[in-house]
Design a protein around this motif. Structure first.
Motif, PDB file in Angstrom:
ATOM      1  N   PHE A 136       0.811  -1.215   0.000  1.00 57.73           N
ATOM      2  CA  PHE A 136       0.000   0.000   0.000  1.00 57.73           C
ATOM      3  C   PHE A 136       0.845   1.265   0.000  1.00 57.73           C
ATOM      4  CE2 PHE A 136      -2.891  -2.890   2.636  1.00 57.73           C
ATOM      5  CZ  PHE A 136      -3.456  -3.433   1.491  1.00 57.73           C
ATOM      6  N   TYR A 137       2.160   1.099  -0.164  1.00 59.04           N
ATOM      7  CA  TYR A 137       3.059   2.255  -0.162  1.00 59.04           C
ATOM      8  C   TYR A 137       2.682   3.207  -1.303  1.00 59.04           C
ATOM      9  CZ  TYR A 137       7.408   4.972  -0.323  1.00 59.04           C
ATOM     10  OH  TYR A 137       8.326   5.988  -0.314  1.00 59.04           O
ATOM     11  N   GLY A 138       2.436   4.464  -0.952  1.00 61.94           N
ATOM     12  CA  GLY A 138       2.084   5.468  -1.946  1.00 61.94           C
ATOM     13  C   GLY A 138       0.602   5.579  -2.226  1.00 61.94           C
ATOM     14  N   LEU A 139      -0.217   4.690  -1.631  1.00 61.42           N
ATOM     15  CA  LEU A 139      -1.662   4.754  -1.862  1.00 61.42           C
ATOM     16  C   LEU A 139      -2.307   5.686  -0.843  1.00 61.42           C
ATOM     17  CD1 LEU A 139      -2.559   1.001  -2.529  1.00 61.42           C
ATOM     18  CD2 LEU A 139      -2.179   2.830  -4.190  1.00 61.42           C
ATOM     19  N   PRO A 140      -3.124   6.631  -1.283  1.00 61.44           N
ATOM     20  CA  PRO A 140      -3.743   7.574  -0.344  1.00 61.44           C
ATOM     21  C   PRO A 140      -4.808   6.927   0.530  1.00 61.44           C
ATOM     22  CG  PRO A 140      -4.552   7.934  -2.565  1.00 61.44           C
ATOM     23  CD  PRO A 140      -3.443   6.933  -2.683  1.00 61.44           C
ATOM     24  N   ASN A 141      -5.520   5.914   0.000  1.00 60.56           N
ATOM     25  CA  ASN A 141      -6.581   5.243   0.743  1.00 60.56           C
ATOM     26  C   ASN A 141      -6.389   3.735   0.654  1.00 60.56           C
ATOM     27  OD1 ASN A 141      -8.129   7.668   1.432  1.00 60.56           O
ATOM     28  ND2 ASN A 141      -8.595   7.758  -0.756  1.00 60.56           N
ATOM     29  N   PRO A 142      -5.604   3.158   1.544  1.00 59.58           N
ATOM     30  CA  PRO A 142      -5.353   1.715   1.480  1.00 59.58           C
ATOM     31  C   PRO A 142      -6.638   0.920   1.682  1.00 59.58           C
ATOM     32  CG  PRO A 142      -4.564   2.640   3.547  1.00 59.58           C
ATOM     33  CD  PRO A 142      -4.918   3.795   2.686  1.00 59.58           C
ATOM     34  N   PRO A 143      -6.851  -0.139   0.902  1.00 61.53           N
ATOM     35  CA  PRO A 143      -8.094  -0.903   0.988  1.00 61.53           C
ATOM     36  C   PRO A 143      -8.173  -1.845   2.182  1.00 61.53           C
ATOM     37  CG  PRO A 143      -6.643  -1.854  -0.649  1.00 61.53           C
ATOM     38  CD  PRO A 143      -5.978  -0.609  -0.169  1.00 61.53           C
ATOM     39  N   ALA A 144      -7.064  -2.095   2.839  1.00 62.76           N
ATOM     40  CA  ALA A 144      -7.054  -3.013   3.972  1.00 62.76           C
ATOM     41  C   ALA A 144      -5.972  -2.590   4.961  1.00 62.76           C
ATOM     42  CB  ALA A 144      -6.805  -4.442   3.479  1.00 62.76           C
ATOM     43  N   SER A 145      -5.951  -3.263   6.091  1.00 65.28           N
ATOM     44  CA  SER A 145      -4.959  -2.955   7.110  1.00 65.28           C
ATOM     45  C   SER A 145      -3.625  -3.607   6.769  1.00 65.28           C
ATOM     46  CB  SER A 145      -5.439  -3.445   8.481  1.00 65.28           C
ATOM     47  OG  SER A 145      -5.631  -4.849   8.456  1.00 65.28           O
ATOM     48  N   CYS A 146      -2.569  -3.123   7.405  1.00 63.87           N
ATOM     49  CA  CYS A 146      -1.234  -3.652   7.166  1.00 63.87           C
ATOM     50  C   CYS A 146      -0.420  -3.502   8.452  1.00 63.87           C
ATOM     51  CB  CYS A 146      -0.563  -2.906   6.010  1.00 63.87           C
ATOM     52  SG  CYS A 146      -0.282  -1.158   6.342  1.00 63.87           S
ATOM     53  N   PRO A 147       0.691  -4.217   8.552  1.00 67.80           N
ATOM     54  CA  PRO A 147       1.486  -4.172   9.788  1.00 67.80           C
ATOM     55  C   PRO A 147       2.459  -3.002   9.875  1.00 67.80           C
ATOM     56  CG  PRO A 147       2.437  -5.769   8.280  1.00 67.80           C
ATOM     57  CD  PRO A 147       1.204  -5.236   7.614  1.00 67.80           C
ATOM     58  N   CYS A 148       2.318  -2.021   9.012  1.00 65.98           N
ATOM     59  CA  CYS A 148       3.236  -0.877   9.052  1.00 65.98           C
ATOM     60  C   CYS A 148       3.125  -0.141  10.384  1.00 65.98           C
ATOM     61  CB  CYS A 148       2.938   0.075   7.894  1.00 65.98           C
ATOM     62  SG  CYS A 148       3.362  -0.602   6.276  1.00 65.98           S
ATOM     63  N   PRO A 149       4.210   0.441  10.858  1.00 65.05           N
ATOM     64  CA  PRO A 149       4.227   1.053  12.194  1.00 65.05           C
ATOM     65  C   PRO A 149       3.465   2.375  12.247  1.00 65.05           C
ATOM     66  CG  PRO A 149       6.297   1.467  11.082  1.00 65.05           C
ATOM     67  CD  PRO A 149       5.520   0.553  10.180  1.00 65.05           C
ATOM     68  N   LEU A 150       3.062   2.727  13.454  1.00 67.14           N
ATOM     69  CA  LEU A 150       2.454   4.027  13.716  1.00 67.14           C
ATOM     70  C   LEU A 150       3.556   5.003  14.108  1.00 67.14           C
ATOM     71  CD1 LEU A 150      -0.709   2.977  15.758  1.00 67.14           C
ATOM     72  CD2 LEU A 150      -0.571   3.562  13.346  1.00 67.14           C
ATOM     73  N   ARG A 151       3.462   6.206  13.591  1.00 69.23           N
ATOM     74  CA  ARG A 151       4.473   7.234  13.846  1.00 69.23           C
ATOM     75  C   ARG A 151       3.789   8.547  14.209  1.00 69.23           C
ATOM     76  NH1 ARG A 151       7.497   3.522  14.216  1.00 69.23           N
ATOM     77  NH2 ARG A 151       9.185   2.932  12.800  1.00 69.23           N
ATOM     78  N   GLN A 152       4.594   9.487  14.693  1.00 64.49           N
ATOM     79  CA  GLN A 152       4.103  10.838  14.881  1.00 64.49           C
ATOM     80  C   GLN A 152       4.036  11.517  13.518  1.00 64.49           C
ATOM     81  OE1 GLN A 152       2.925  12.162  17.527  1.00 64.49           O
ATOM     82  NE2 GLN A 152       3.656  10.860  19.190  1.00 64.49           N
ATOM     83  N   ALA A 153       2.962  12.224  13.254  1.00 66.10           N
ATOM     84  CA  ALA A 153       2.825  12.926  11.985  1.00 66.10           C
ATOM     85  C   ALA A 153       3.822  14.078  11.918  1.00 66.10           C
ATOM     86  CB  ALA A 153       1.406  13.448  11.817  1.00 66.10           C
ATOM     87  N   TRP A 154       4.294  14.361  10.696  1.00 63.81           N
ATOM     88  CA  TRP A 154       5.278  15.422  10.521  1.00 63.81           C
ATOM     89  C   TRP A 154       4.750  16.754  11.046  1.00 63.81           C
ATOM     90  CZ3 TRP A 154       4.379  19.781   7.465  1.00 63.81           C
ATOM     91  CH2 TRP A 154       5.439  20.692   7.423  1.00 63.81           C
ATOM     92  N   GLY A 155       3.499  17.067  10.771  1.00 60.87           N
ATOM     93  CA  GLY A 155       2.945  18.344  11.218  1.00 60.87           C
ATOM     94  C   GLY A 155       2.971  18.489  12.728  1.00 60.87           C
ATOM     95  N   SER A 156       2.706  17.393  13.446  1.00 55.31           N
ATOM     96  CA  SER A 156       2.739  17.429  14.910  1.00 55.31           C
ATOM     97  C   SER A 156       4.155  17.648  15.423  1.00 55.31           C
ATOM     98  CB  SER A 156       2.170  16.129  15.477  1.00 55.31           C
ATOM     99  OG  SER A 156       0.825  15.958  15.096  1.00 55.31           O
TER     100      SER A 156
END
Length: 199
Positions: free
Chosen positions: A95-115
């Motif tokens: 789902f790399y590069g997809l704005p709206n992934p169709p399913a869940s994935c094990p990619c990590p959660l991070r702090q958003a750049w804006g925050s």
């Protein structure tokens, strides 16, 4: 930087979340400022400043603010990633590069750049307000600016999204359910009466 005022950090400020410090963190700031005179920004800045101070205190070995460098700021920002709510796809994720992934994935959660960018801005201002010299401000170090730029570019390419918003969308979809058999029977039973009343 020996003239920097070391703010008293309450043990209740141990929660390291950069935005949502929690009730304990908010309560510990009640003695620092009056809610009628301080803006939301000022309150948030104090919470972030206390959180960073608590991080330095819990650092092994403990760090003094006067010895804090840009490298320690980077450690703090990476430390906060474990409390992030923004899923950032890795390059090997389908789902790399997809704005709206169709399913869940094990990619990590991070702090958003804006925050992170807003956090660094508040801490940079708080450092100087507490007696730090602008030229020695660790939050304005070149390494910190490069790190924020790297995070921004990486997240923009990965098309990151808020994990919290994704959960809200899933809950909304669950609320929209197909009609049950009982509701179908009920509407079928009432149909002749509704048609008769309309005629």
């Amino acid at each position: 930087m020996d003239s920097i005022r070391e703010t008293h950090y309450s043990s209740n400020c141990g929660n390291p979340s950069l935005i949502d410090v929690g009730n304990n963190g908010a309560a510990s700031l009640a003695s620092l400022s009056s809610p009628t005179t301080s803006s939301r920004y000022e309150n948030q800045k104090r919470r972030d400043w206390n959180t960073f101070g608590q991080y330095l205190k819990n650092h092994k070995p403990p760090l003094s603010l006067s010895w804090c460098s840009g490298a320690h700021v980077l450690e703090f920002l990476r430390y906060l990633d474990q409390f992030g709510k923004t899923k950032v796809h890795t390059q090997i994720c389908p789902f790399y590069g997809l704005p709206n992934p169709p399913a869940s994935c094990p990619c990590p959660l991070r702090q958003a750049w804006g925050s992170l960018d807003a956090l660094v801005g508040r801490l940079r201002a708080a450092f100087e307000e507490n007696g730090g010299k602008p030229e020695a401000n660790p939050f304005g170090a070149r390494a910190v600016r490069l790190y924020l730029r790297e995070v921004r570019d990486m997240q923009s390419k990965a098309r990151y999204f808020s994990h919290k918003k994704q959960k809200q969308k899933q809950k909304q979809k669950q609320k929209i359910k197909a009609p049950t058999q009982s509701s179908i029977r009920h509407s079928t039973y009432l149909a002749p009466f509704l048609l008769h009343s309309q005629g």
